[in-house]
Write a protein that holds these residues in place. Sequence first.
Motif, PDB file in Angstrom:
ATOM      1  N   THR A 335      45.358  41.131  35.454  1.00  0.00           N
ATOM      2  CA  THR A 335      45.946  40.845  36.769  1.00  0.00           C
ATOM      3  C   THR A 335      46.856  39.631  36.694  1.00  0.00           C
ATOM      4  O   THR A 335      47.966  39.622  37.241  1.00  0.00           O
ATOM      5  N   ARG A 336      46.403  38.607  36.003  1.00  0.00           N
ATOM      6  CA  ARG A 336      47.234  37.404  35.828  1.00  0.00           C
ATOM      7  C   ARG A 336      48.500  37.719  35.046  1.00  0.00           C
ATOM      8  O   ARG A 336      49.570  37.165  35.319  1.00  0.00           O
ATOM      9  N   ILE A 338      50.162  40.600  35.083  1.00  0.00           N
ATOM     10  CA  ILE A 338      51.067  41.253  36.029  1.00  0.00           C
ATOM     11  C   ILE A 338      51.682  40.226  36.965  1.00  0.00           C
ATOM     12  O   ILE A 338      52.897  40.248  37.240  1.00  0.00           O
ATOM     13  N   GLU A 339      50.874  39.319  37.459  1.00  0.00           N
ATOM     14  CA  GLU A 339      51.361  38.290  38.375  1.00  0.00           C
ATOM     15  C   GLU A 339      52.404  37.402  37.703  1.00  0.00           C
ATOM     16  O   GLU A 339      53.366  36.960  38.353  1.00  0.00           O
ATOM     17  N   ARG A 342      55.582  39.427  37.736  1.00  0.00           N
ATOM     18  CA  ARG A 342      56.053  39.628  39.106  1.00  0.00           C
ATOM     19  C   ARG A 342      56.641  38.336  39.669  1.00  0.00           C
ATOM     20  O   ARG A 342      57.617  38.365  40.417  1.00  0.00           O
ATOM     21  N   GLU A 386      47.584  45.377  42.071  1.00  0.00           N
ATOM     22  CA  GLU A 386      48.872  44.693  42.087  1.00  0.00           C
ATOM     23  C   GLU A 386      50.032  45.619  42.448  1.00  0.00           C
ATOM     24  O   GLU A 386      51.199  45.214  42.360  1.00  0.00           O
ATOM     25  N   CYS A 388      51.128  48.462  40.942  1.00  0.00           N
ATOM     26  CA  CYS A 388      51.892  48.954  39.789  1.00  0.00           C
ATOM     27  C   CYS A 388      51.580  50.426  39.537  1.00  0.00           C
ATOM     28  O   CYS A 388      50.478  50.897  39.816  1.00  0.00           O
TER      29      CYS A 388
END
Length: 464
Positions: A335-336, A338-339, A342, A386, A388
């Motif tokens: 998740t981090r 992806i963040e 992003r 997220e 995606c």
Amino acid sequence: MAVAGISATAQTPASPKPPVSKKRYQSSTPKASTKKPSVKSKVASAVRRVVPRLPKDPPVSASTRAEAHQGVLEKVSDGIEIPVENAAALVPFFEQLYRHQKGEMAGALHILHYGDSHTAADEWTGDLREHFQEKFGDGGAGYSLAGRPYRGYRREDVRSGSTRGWHADGLAGHPGDGVYGLGGVSMSAKTPHEAVFLLADAQEFELFYLQQPGGGALRIYDNGTPVDRISTDGEMAPAYYRYDAEVGGTHRFEIETLEHAPVRLFGWVAENTTGVTYETLGINGAQASMVLDWNEEILRSNIERRDPALIVLSYGTNEAGRKDWTLETYRDTFTRLIERFRAADPTATILVTAPPDRYIRTRKGWVVMDNVDMIVEAERQAAAAEGCAFWDLRAKMGGKGSMRQWVLAGMGQRDHVHFTAPGYRMIGDALFRDLMSQYDVFLKARDAVAQAEPSDAGARSVAH
């Protein structure tokens, strides 16, 4: 002269230095393709991937191989029924593809594909590049790493190399300061007359490098002719140098250090004025957590510079071989990841591809690696949270335990982890097929909306 963050068109220096083309380079060479040759492939020669030595498996009979091959084909064909999860997340990317195809967007459209050795091999990604460029136009190679950062580095569509005085940072197992740039790998030198080169078909070139206090000067060459001298000295920051060649075609773009001073290069761009670039940014042995150690400011600047329409994230194979990940910890890490991307480009579409099936060799023989289950589910949950799109590679290749059949079919390597060239092309074909299937759905929906708009406007007019 180029300064940080500013593009410059090269000017010929008054007192040119002899070209550096006679230097002894360590070069990376594109692998031979079984597909029809292109202008790019004329400069290519074959290179074999280096894999660990394994005990020989019993020979596979022709009938067994044929049966396994047919089984793989059927499973991949049936995989079209497995949906791309959260396919609606692909709409912004599809809209850019559509506008680009219609000539409504200037410049090339960029796709960045990050991952581990499956990506770094540039066989899976090379197949995707060929498909996209055949359908939407050849935008050139796009971004590639500077020189030859490691022995097995290659791109199918360019040739690159470097002299021996460069040091690579960012490779798996070699932690450094995180100042690696877009691809997570940098090349540094401290002495004069060290050089890197790129041989590519393009008209527009751009160097990504680090501006740093006391940074050394560089000489730029195009096809052996000196065209500019730039300094990398200045406040610490990512910097860019742009060079527009007078004509397109094949160019040998070279850079030489000129003094005893530090120089750090991230990579360079070679692209055309339109079309699609598919940029391979895989690192052998990489894990998703590595990206979180990269300097965020420099990565953000580099990604903004490339302005990708789509970012593909393909990690998980190496994580599956570890015992310390749990569903929760890996999901949070992914998740981090992806963040991080992003935050660097909020408008880019992100596609997550799950790792393929994998086996491990034990005293009892080859057994399926169960930990892949957890990795796939963690990535699925992170992608969903997220917003995606998610493409389950293992499911597409036949599910848990399917790698054995791919090995018997000659599409998986003996390590039961990687694919052979035909195997990588097979999964490239499958991913492109699924993306274009969703693109067709998008086009139909777009046309339906466009056709409904005039009647809706008329109805509103009558109502008033």
